[in-house]
Design an enzyme around this catalytic site. Sequence first.
Site, PDB file in Angstrom:
ATOM      1  N   GLY A 232       0.857  -1.195   0.000  1.00 39.78           N
ATOM      2  CA  GLY A 232       0.000   0.000   0.000  1.00 39.78           C
ATOM      3  C   GLY A 232       0.889   1.239   0.000  1.00 39.78           C
ATOM      4  O   GLY A 232       0.635   2.198   0.706  1.00 39.78           O
ATOM      5  N   GLY A 233       1.931   1.186  -0.818  1.00 40.13           N
ATOM      6  CA  GLY A 233       2.982   2.222  -0.786  1.00 40.13           C
ATOM      7  C   GLY A 233       2.669   3.455  -1.601  1.00 40.13           C
ATOM      8  O   GLY A 233       3.562   4.240  -1.913  1.00 40.13           O
ATOM      9  N   ASP A 278      -3.739  -6.529  -3.965  1.00 38.64           N
ATOM     10  CA  ASP A 278      -4.730  -6.203  -2.933  1.00 38.64           C
ATOM     11  C   ASP A 278      -4.222  -6.808  -1.629  1.00 38.64           C
ATOM     12  O   ASP A 278      -4.022  -8.035  -1.550  1.00 38.64           O
ATOM     13  CB  ASP A 278      -6.074  -6.840  -3.362  1.00 38.64           C
ATOM     14  CG  ASP A 278      -7.163  -6.621  -2.326  1.00 38.64           C
ATOM     15  OD1 ASP A 278      -6.841  -6.263  -1.179  1.00 38.64           O
ATOM     16  OD2 ASP A 278      -8.339  -6.826  -2.677  1.00 38.64           O
ATOM     17  N   PHE A 279      -4.010  -5.964  -0.607  1.00 39.90           N
ATOM     18  CA  PHE A 279      -3.378  -6.512   0.606  1.00 39.90           C
ATOM     19  C   PHE A 279      -4.294  -7.414   1.431  1.00 39.90           C
ATOM     20  O   PHE A 279      -3.879  -7.946   2.457  1.00 39.90           O
ATOM     21  CB  PHE A 279      -2.682  -5.444   1.447  1.00 39.90           C
ATOM     22  CG  PHE A 279      -3.447  -4.191   1.803  1.00 39.90           C
ATOM     23  CD1 PHE A 279      -4.720  -4.226   2.321  1.00 39.90           C
ATOM     24  CD2 PHE A 279      -2.814  -2.955   1.664  1.00 39.90           C
ATOM     25  CE1 PHE A 279      -5.385  -3.062   2.676  1.00 39.90           C
ATOM     26  CE2 PHE A 279      -3.468  -1.772   2.009  1.00 39.90           C
ATOM     27  CZ  PHE A 279      -4.768  -1.829   2.515  1.00 39.90           C
ATOM     28  N   HIS A 300      -3.886   1.922  10.503  1.00 41.44           N
ATOM     29  CA  HIS A 300      -4.844   2.812  11.191  1.00 41.44           C
ATOM     30  C   HIS A 300      -6.096   3.071  10.347  1.00 41.44           C
ATOM     31  O   HIS A 300      -7.087   3.549  10.858  1.00 41.44           O
ATOM     32  CB  HIS A 300      -4.176   4.118  11.646  1.00 41.44           C
ATOM     33  CG  HIS A 300      -3.816   5.057  10.544  1.00 41.44           C
ATOM     34  ND1 HIS A 300      -3.440   6.359  10.785  1.00 41.44           N
ATOM     35  CD2 HIS A 300      -3.772   4.898   9.202  1.00 41.44           C
ATOM     36  CE1 HIS A 300      -3.191   6.943   9.633  1.00 41.44           C
ATOM     37  NE2 HIS A 300      -3.379   6.094   8.663  1.00 41.44           N
TER      38      HIS A 300
HETATM   39  C1  LIG Z   1      -3.132   5.941   4.082  1.00 40.47           C
HETATM   40  S1  LIG Z   1      -2.519   5.536   2.516  1.00 40.47           S
HETATM   41  C2  LIG Z   1      -0.809   5.197   2.859  1.00 40.47           C
HETATM   42  C3  LIG Z   1       0.052   5.350   1.684  1.00 40.47           C
HETATM   43  C4  LIG Z   1       1.547   5.188   1.916  1.00 40.47           C
HETATM   44  N1  LIG Z   1       1.876   3.913   2.508  1.00 40.47           N
HETATM   45  C5  LIG Z   1       2.072   6.331   2.766  1.00 40.47           C
HETATM   46  O1  LIG Z   1       2.526   6.082   3.891  1.00 40.47           O
HETATM   47  O2  LIG Z   1       2.037   7.474   2.322  1.00 40.47           O
HETATM   48  C6  LIG Z   1      -3.221   3.949   2.323  1.00 40.47           C
HETATM   49  C7  LIG Z   1      -2.844   3.318   1.009  1.00 40.47           C
HETATM   50  O3  LIG Z   1      -3.397   2.000   0.982  1.00 40.47           O
HETATM   51  C8  LIG Z   1      -3.784   1.730  -0.332  1.00 40.47           C
HETATM   52  N2  LIG Z   1      -4.779   0.652  -0.295  1.00 40.47           N
HETATM   53  C9  LIG Z   1      -6.038   0.716   0.158  1.00 40.47           C
HETATM   54  N3  LIG Z   1      -6.653  -0.455   0.071  1.00 40.47           N
HETATM   55  C10 LIG Z   1      -5.735  -1.302  -0.459  1.00 40.47           C
HETATM   56  C11 LIG Z   1      -5.765  -2.691  -0.769  1.00 40.47           C
HETATM   57  N4  LIG Z   1      -6.850  -3.425  -0.549  1.00 40.47           N
HETATM   58  N5  LIG Z   1      -4.645  -3.238  -1.266  1.00 40.47           N
HETATM   59  C12 LIG Z   1      -3.530  -2.483  -1.481  1.00 40.47           C
HETATM   60  N6  LIG Z   1      -3.446  -1.169  -1.201  1.00 40.47           N
HETATM   61  C13 LIG Z   1      -4.537  -0.595  -0.694  1.00 40.47           C
HETATM   62  C14 LIG Z   1      -4.347   3.044  -0.833  1.00 40.47           C
HETATM   63  O4  LIG Z   1      -4.369   3.112  -2.223  1.00 40.47           O
HETATM   64  C15 LIG Z   1      -3.409   4.049  -0.196  1.00 40.47           C
HETATM   65  O5  LIG Z   1      -2.353   4.412  -1.037  1.00 40.47           O
END
Ligand SMILES: C[S@@+](CC[C@H](N)C(=O)[O-])C[C@H]1O[C@@H](n2cnc3c(N)ncnc32)[C@H](O)[C@@H]1O
Length: 395
Positions: A232-233, A278-279, A300
């Site tokens: 989710g980077g 998808d995590f 969070h």
């Molecule tokens: C709060 S952001 C954090 C982004 C990054 N890690 C940072 O610290 O800036 C959450 C991230 O999770 C990703 N995300 C949400 N659901 C996801 C999923 N099911 N699988 C992978 N990524 C996901 C979103 O696209 C988003 O970029």
Amino acid sequence: MSVSQLIQKINEVAANPPAQDSLDPADRIALLEALDSLRGAIESPVEATARIAFGAYEQVGLRLGIDMGIFDCLATVLPAGEMEVTELAEKIDANTLLVSRVMRLLSAMGLFKEVSENKFANGPLAPVFADGSPFPDVVLHLTTGAEVLVKLPEYLKNTKYKNPMNAKNGPFQFAKGTDLHYLIGSKPSLLKQKRLQLRWQSSGDPWFDFYPVEERFAQSSSTDTPLMVDIGGSLGNDLAAFHARFPSLRGSLVLEELPEVLDSITDLDASIVQVKHDFFLPQPKIALGAKAYFLSTILHDWPDKEGKIILAHVRSAMNEESVLLINENALPDTNVPLYPAKLDFLMMSFFSGIDRTVKQFRTLLEESGFELVEAHQPKVVRSGTGYIFEAILKR
Ligand SMILES: C[S@@+](CC[C@H](N)C(=O)[O-])C[C@H]1O[C@@H](n2cnc3c(N)ncnc32)[C@H](O)[C@@H]1O
């Protein structure tokens, strides 16, 4: 010291303050805390109630200043320019009386100075809200989110004050009348703002300045196995910064994200491998057995149930040499300062999520089959500063 001497002293310092960058960061924060505690000690109940209950008006005033183009317009007369409200109203094509009322509020907030009747100059902070800075997007994001926050009391009353635990049926869905998750139900432009907000929030020390990367990653020797997987980077900024700082560390850097996020990346260091993932599903083959798995401000966003699913998939991908690094605004176990306490409510209202305390993180990790090795923090801890939780597989 008498009260009048104290007032005089404070006014003298305020008129000729030390430059922000000349102050030791920890001293600067301690000074702000001292000022807050003095205010808390001398404020009457009526004043305290007015300050707290009218807080939303400042947020709205700021938003109007941005939306109406007031900050942009006055930024063009920097550094010492002044403007009559009639000229300002004409330039931004708005009603003069309305502009004067907005300017009155913004000036009382310290953002502008009324140099003579209805003639304004920028305050030191005004340029921060002009075009080109990330702050207007942050304000836009948070004022839009306020629609959800304002309905939180009604939502919680309806649920008989249960802690929101359902990511798909929580305060956001109630306020917006949707059954979509926040990340899907909010407009794409809002997601961009949220990413900007995160960049803004994390503009303190990068995590690898206070996590001993070289010491911990020295053993990672193979170029075939991944060095770090950022789950989710987002747009890959963290991995790119990490690579720039440690270009000679061996092993691949893997960025995992949802397809729509990866598809929006226009330029990213070619050394970073982008994987659509998808995590909530098992880790892909390319990411198995990495030295480090990085979850930055992910957990969070989710209640424990979903957090444990994410962690279970990371756990299955790890080997005995792997570490899990969680970068989050964890709250101290006691005496949480105001700003992080507010951020927790942001998580609650948007995601049914939670900014966990250090103790809650330890429990979540233990229940998910991990052992917490250390909770790393930077030397200077600002309000809302993150931790790096370093965990390994439970032995
Ligand atoms: C709060 S952001 C954090 C982004 C990054 N890690 C940072 O610290 O800036 C959450 C991230 O999770 C990703 N995300 C949400 N659901 C996801 C999923 N099911 N699988 C992978 N990524 C996901 C979103 O696209 C988003 O970029």
